[in-house]
Design a protein around this motif. Structure first.
Motif: not given
Length: 397
Positions: A82-86, A248-257
């Motif tokens: 996730l750190a890399h995807r951020q 809803g937001s890019p942050e939600q994408v990260l949490a989901y991923l």
């Protein structure tokens, strides 16, 4: 406080009996998965001693097995990924599209994991990028993060691909950003038909190249005529492709991923009990609106189902396509950000201009979604009112 039940506990108590019952029939990968999970964070793998600087209390921290099938070893791998995807997230809506195989295709996949799972990835990614590039739908290059899951809630074999896709991309000539319509990505019926065709063509090619093997109740498919009949049956049924609402937001994408990319067949938190040679665990019944139910399996059957999802050595279960493909990802993302800056600047300019010219008509309603295929419907003529038209009162309160 009671100790948390783990998959490792099932393996420790019943794994040896399972191995003996299947002597000569348990694959090397499956044996290694069982051994790794059983030894994870125990003295078998060693570890280190930890001491508190304040109170001086000490404890032994045993090493993790780091096997990708282990329910306890995904936290660090998930955090690093996730750190890399951020840094790769774009300020656009993201969509979740799922490609699922019918029963017969799934059975063929189980007996030919590396070959057919690769076909599944390729067909899903090509479907998305092809339909997105079509000017009738989006006319853009898109990026795809695809994750393979092979299980359902009850641990049966159920191969499917989860794709997380930005809602837009560079135009085919790379000069501007093209955004999808709000709340709508690509027509799932069109995706389903192309996915079916691409998958079956790739499967036929693999068969012709001698890359498929068949055993047990599928042994007859080794004959070309029987295989052709099986493919014909698969062509005649609808394949399931569905798209979820945008995040809803890019942050939600990260949490989901983070929940999906490093998930294993079953989390330890779902295990309820292990007694009398039976494992009890919770599962969600999506046919009943996700209602939580409990299932009880013999330990032998639980282990068998868990090991259904062991992946071949070296097989990548997370893959990237389109402008997220490895190699040119950095350059492609830089281009996307430049185009998005221009796109947002133009949108803000048009919005300001629209406020200044209040008499400008809003033509957004001219673009409607076709209920059959999801394509764009454009107004081409006006239909006059009927001569018998009578106004009516509609109370929408």
């Amino acid at each position: 406080m009671a100790a948390v039940l783990e998959v490792a506990d099932v393996f420790r108590r019943h794994g040896e009996a399972f191995r003996q019952a299947r002597a000569g029939h348990l694959g090397r990968v499956e044996r290694r998965v069982m051994g790794a999970i059983t030894a994870c964070r125990t003295a078998v793998l060693g570890g280190h001693l930890e001491q508190c600087d304040d109170c001086g209390a000490t404890r032994i921290a045993y090493n993790s097995c780091r096997n990708r099938h282990c329910p306890k070893c995904q936290g660090l791998a998930r955090a690093e990924w996730l750190a890399h995807r951020q840094a790769e997230l774009l300020p656009v809506p993201y969509f979740h599209v799922v490609f699922t195989l019918p029963t017969l295709a799934g059975e063929i996949a189980f007996q030919n994991k590396a070959t057919v799972y690769t076909i599944l990835f390729r067909a899903a990614a090509e479907t998305l990028t092809t339909i997105a590039a079509d000017p009738r739908h989006l006319g853009a290059q898109i990026g795809v993060t695809a994750v393979l899951h092979t299980w359902g809630q009850t641990l049966q074999h159920h191969p499917h691909i989860h794709c997380v896709v930005p809602g837009g991309g560079p135009s085919l000539d790379g000069t501007r950003w093209i955004a999808c319509r709000p709340g709508f990505f690509l027509p799932v019926r069109v995706l389903s038909r192309l996915f079916r065709r691409l998958f079956l063509q790739n499967l036929q090619d693999a068969f012709d190249a001698g890359k498929l093997r068949f055993f047990g109740n599928l042994a007859g498919l080794a004959e070309p005529t029987a295989f052709a009949t099986g493919l014909d049956q698969l062509r005649r049924i609808e394949w399931v492709v569905y798209a979820k609402p945008p995040f809803g937001s890019p942050e939600q994408v990260l949490a989901y991923l983070g929940r999906y990319t490093h998930r294993v067949a079953i989390a330890n938190s779902r295990l309820v009990s292990l007694s009398d040679g039976k494992v009890r665990f919770a599962w969600k019944d999506y046919r009943q609106d996700g209602k939580t139910r409990l299932m009880t399996l013999d330990a032998d059957e639980f282990i068998r189902r868990f090991l259904l999802h062991a992946l071949p050595d070296g097989f990548h279960r997370i893959r990237y396509y389109g402008f997220l493909a490895n190699g040119q990802r950095g350059n492609n993302l830089a281009l996307c950000r430049r185009l998005l800056d221009t796109y947002h600047a133009m949108a803000n300019s048009e919005l300001a201009d629209g406020h200044a010219k209040g008499d400008r008509q809003n033509n957004a309603s001219d673009f409607l979604i076709c209920p059959d295929c999801g394509g764009t419907m454009r107004r081409i003529a006006a239909v006059p009112r009927s001569s018998t038209y009578q106004p009516f009162y509609c109370d929408t309160s």
